[in-house]
Design an enzyme around this catalytic site. Structure first.
Site, PDB file in Angstrom:
ATOM      1  N   HIS A 167      -2.349 -10.519   9.152  1.00 15.79           N
ATOM      2  CA  HIS A 167      -2.797  -9.172   8.792  1.00 15.79           C
ATOM      3  C   HIS A 167      -3.722  -9.268   7.570  1.00 15.79           C
ATOM      4  CE1 HIS A 167      -1.451  -4.923   7.297  1.00 15.79           C
ATOM      5  NE2 HIS A 167      -2.449  -4.815   8.139  1.00 15.79           N
ATOM      6  N   TYR A 200      -6.436   7.394  13.187  1.00 12.97           N
ATOM      7  CA  TYR A 200      -6.331   6.133  12.433  1.00 12.97           C
ATOM      8  C   TYR A 200      -7.515   5.194  12.723  1.00 12.97           C
ATOM      9  CZ  TYR A 200      -5.477   1.283  11.579  1.00 12.97           C
ATOM     10  OH  TYR A 200      -5.660  -0.019  11.192  1.00 12.97           O
ATOM     11  N   GLU A 234      -2.834  -4.146  19.875  1.00 24.28           N
ATOM     12  CA  GLU A 234      -2.004  -4.355  18.670  1.00 24.28           C
ATOM     13  C   GLU A 234      -1.017  -3.216  18.466  1.00 24.28           C
ATOM     14  OE1 GLU A 234      -4.473  -5.124  15.316  1.00 24.28           O
ATOM     15  OE2 GLU A 234      -3.034  -4.294  13.875  1.00 24.28           O
ATOM     16  N   TRP A 270       2.516   7.127  12.095  1.00 26.39           N
ATOM     17  CA  TRP A 270       1.095   7.079  11.741  1.00 26.39           C
ATOM     18  C   TRP A 270       0.514   5.715  12.047  1.00 26.39           C
ATOM     19  CZ3 TRP A 270      -1.892   4.281   8.102  1.00 26.39           C
ATOM     20  CH2 TRP A 270      -3.260   4.666   8.097  1.00 26.39           C
ATOM     21  N   GLU A 288       2.523  -6.514  11.652  1.00 28.92           N
ATOM     22  CA  GLU A 288       2.015  -6.303  10.291  1.00 28.92           C
ATOM     23  C   GLU A 288       3.029  -5.619   9.378  1.00 28.92           C
ATOM     24  OE1 GLU A 288      -1.477  -3.983  11.410  1.00 28.92           O
ATOM     25  OE2 GLU A 288      -0.605  -2.257  10.396  1.00 28.92           O
ATOM     26  N   ASP A 333      -6.198  -3.554   2.061  1.00 27.78           N
ATOM     27  CA  ASP A 333      -5.111  -3.398   1.096  1.00 27.78           C
ATOM     28  C   ASP A 333      -4.340  -4.702   0.845  1.00 27.78           C
ATOM     29  OD1 ASP A 333      -4.572  -1.766   3.773  1.00 27.78           O
ATOM     30  OD2 ASP A 333      -2.632  -2.627   3.234  1.00 27.78           O
ATOM     31  N   ASN A 375       0.817  -1.216   0.000  1.00 30.30           N
ATOM     32  CA  ASN A 375       0.000   0.000   0.000  1.00 30.30           C
ATOM     33  C   ASN A 375       0.852   1.268   0.000  1.00 30.30           C
ATOM     34  OD1 ASN A 375      -2.314   1.527   0.116  1.00 30.30           O
ATOM     35  ND2 ASN A 375      -2.751   1.122   2.286  1.00 30.30           N
ATOM     36  N   HIS A 415     -13.779  -4.677  11.878  1.00 26.27           N
ATOM     37  CA  HIS A 415     -13.436  -3.351  12.404  1.00 26.27           C
ATOM     38  C   HIS A 415     -14.696  -2.547  12.731  1.00 26.27           C
ATOM     39  CE1 HIS A 415      -9.362  -3.258  10.043  1.00 26.27           C
ATOM     40  NE2 HIS A 415      -9.488  -4.297  10.836  1.00 26.27           N
ATOM     41  N   ASP A 428      -6.112  -1.368  18.163  1.00 29.62           N
ATOM     42  CA  ASP A 428      -4.857  -1.155  17.431  1.00 29.62           C
ATOM     43  C   ASP A 428      -4.295   0.209  17.807  1.00 29.62           C
ATOM     44  OD1 ASP A 428      -2.816  -0.997  15.586  1.00 29.62           O
ATOM     45  OD2 ASP A 428      -4.051  -1.539  13.846  1.00 29.62           O
ATOM     46  N   ARG A 474       1.559 -11.154  13.652  1.00 29.16           N
ATOM     47  CA  ARG A 474       0.552 -10.493  12.822  1.00 29.16           C
ATOM     48  C   ARG A 474       0.974 -10.256  11.378  1.00 29.16           C
ATOM     49  NH1 ARG A 474      -3.705  -8.505  12.289  1.00 29.16           N
ATOM     50  NH2 ARG A 474      -3.070  -6.322  12.057  1.00 29.16           N
ATOM     51  N   HIS A 501      -1.481   1.254  16.619  1.00 26.86           N
ATOM     52  CA  HIS A 501      -0.838   1.672  15.375  1.00 26.86           C
ATOM     53  C   HIS A 501       0.520   2.320  15.574  1.00 26.86           C
ATOM     54  CE1 HIS A 501      -1.501   2.501  10.954  1.00 26.86           C
ATOM     55  NE2 HIS A 501      -2.059   1.323  11.123  1.00 26.86           N
ATOM     56  N   GLU A 537      -7.752 -11.335  10.641  1.00 26.40           N
ATOM     57  CA  GLU A 537      -8.370 -10.025  10.382  1.00 26.40           C
ATOM     58  C   GLU A 537      -9.085 -10.073   9.031  1.00 26.40           C
ATOM     59  OE1 GLU A 537      -5.595  -6.830   9.706  1.00 26.40           O
ATOM     60  OE2 GLU A 537      -6.994  -5.337  10.455  1.00 26.40           O
ATOM     61  N   ARG A 564     -12.671  -5.327  16.449  1.00 25.74           N
ATOM     62  CA  ARG A 564     -11.660  -4.328  16.767  1.00 25.74           C
ATOM     63  C   ARG A 564     -12.344  -2.987  16.942  1.00 25.74           C
ATOM     64  NH1 ARG A 564      -7.044  -1.855  12.776  1.00 25.74           N
ATOM     65  NH2 ARG A 564      -8.782  -0.486  12.282  1.00 25.74           N
TER      66      ARG A 564
END
Ligand code: GCO
Ligand code: MG
Length: 402
Positions: free
Chosen positions: A312, A159, A236, A402, A262, A316, A37, A122, A210, A283, A212, A339, A147
């Protein structure tokens, strides 16, 4: 059997996907997902300029040998671009081998270890009422593990928080959009959100969250502790875990289960995390880890420590990568959870797949190979569009993870 052709298809039916199609002299074809991605075309070039010429004439049955040839033969090892390219070859070869055998891939990986594969979906909301609606919507779709991500007061965009059905647009920015971040505000807000969710949905629903990659080890330890009363299935990516040793501090401080990996692409990224039992779930994606061959080895390594899989599977990852994951999930013993957000109807038309999602569980289906067919004409009607993920900045302008 010999490989006679290898083609790379880039398509954007809502978001960008990169697919490798390998053809043999016996007319059997195999598909592999190479989607990275935001950096898609780097993998396309890696494949077209440096991998495809080496594949022509090779025996597609020699999967392990081809994997080692591409990995060691490059001299420059690891990295997401290299490993996504190798993953596409690996999965396409497994697809061919399983089709040649007339069996679904999971049969070649040892057969089914379970009847079906539990998936998590999600849910998100800018505030708690919107989040509750989103959790109810996932439950109505059948999900039995969810999640939970929410907006944070004072931050414009966080996010994983979007209106239902809007997630596919997240990766379509022609330049990286800037989002804002404030770790202290986030840490103050999240425990109350989970308290509210547990109050509304009861103690049994498995809940995931998550972070992130946004916290330091000490911040992650505090969040893990604060979330203990709400019995998370996992927390996560609590830190940017390239610094694997940093997880020692988190682990010592909290019994909230941890899931990481991930953005990892080789077993070496996990040596400390797995060997010292600092996490509970690995993951990585088939697509970013070099394929089914190395991911299977990682899961076997993790199994020695009672660590489970959690491949993961965001939007994407294409249906090709998703199918490969579901075959692996069904076969391995130490499966944890998968997921799964599904794809748009158009994406599912471009990539017709045998896997199904029913009552919150996935099954790879019984079609020979990985069970995905690519409609190249439809793919060509939706050409590549440049797309970036967002970047994060703190209030003073500093770039943050991010
Ligand atoms: C997840 C991930 C994704 C990533 C995305 C980046 O848990 O599914 O964090 O949402 O952000 O894959 O391309
Ligand atoms: Mg994640």
């Amino acid at each position: 059997m010999k490989i006679v052709d290898a083609k790379v298809v880039v398509t954007s039916p809502g978001r960008n996907f990169v697919t490798l199609r390998i053809t043999t002299d016996e007319g059997i074809t195999g598909l592999g997902d190479a989607t990275l991605n935001g950096r898609e075309l780097a993998v396309v070039s890696y494949l077209l300029d440096h991998v495809v010429p080496l594949l022509i004439g090779r025996d597609p049955h020699r999967i392990e040998d081809t994997w080692q040839y591409l990995y060691r033969g490059a001299y420059w090892r690891r990295g997401p671009v290299t490993m996504a390219a190798i993953a596409a070859v690996d999965v396409a070869l497994w697809d061919i081998k399983a089709k040649a055998a007339g069996l679904p891939l999971y049969q070649l990986l040892g057969g089914a270890s379970r009847d079906r594969v539990r998936a998590y979906g999600h849910a998100s909301g800018r505030d708690v009422p919107e989040l509750f609606d989103s959790i109810r919507a996932r439950q109505a779709e059948g999900y039995q593990a969810i999640r939970v991500q929410t907006g944070v007061p004072g931050l414009a965009k966080v996010y994983g928080v979007h209106r239902d059905g809007e997630s596919a647009a997240e990766g379509r920015h022609p330049r990286p959009v800037v989002e804002d971040w404030d770790t202290a505000a986030y840490l103050r807000h999240i425990p109350g959100v989970f308290e509210a969710v547990r109050g509304e949905f009861g103690p049994e629903l498995p809940l995931l969250h998550d972070a992130h990659h946004r916290l330091t080890p000490v911040q992650a330890a505090r969040l893990g502790k604060a979330l203990e009363p709400y019995d998370l299935f996992w927390l996560e990516d609590c830190t940017p875990a390239e610094n694997q040793e940093g997880l020692r501090l988190v682990r010592r401080q909290t019994s909230t289960p941890l899931a990481i990996g991930e953005v990892f692409n080789s077993v070496f990224d996990y040596q400390t995390l797995v060997g010292e039992q600092l996490i509970d779930y690995v993951r990585s994606a088939v697509t970013h880890f070099g394929g089914v061959t190395p991911l299977r080895k990682l899961f076997d390594y993790a199994a020695q420590y009672q660590i489970k899989s959690a491949v993961h599977g965001p939007e994407d990852i294409s249906p090709v990568g998703m199918a490969a994951a579901i075959h692996l999930d069904l076969a391995i013993h130490n499966f944890g959870i998968q997921e799964y957000s599904g794809h748009t109807a158009l994406t599912d038309e471009v990539f017709r797949h045998a896997y199904t999602f029913t009552d919150g569980h996935l099954h790879p289906g019984e079609a020979p190979g990985i069970g995905v067919e690519l409609d190249e004409e439809l793919a060509a009607a939706h050409p590549y569009r440049p797309a970036y993920l967002p970047v994060n900045r703190l209030a003073d302008g500093t770039v943050h993870d991010w």
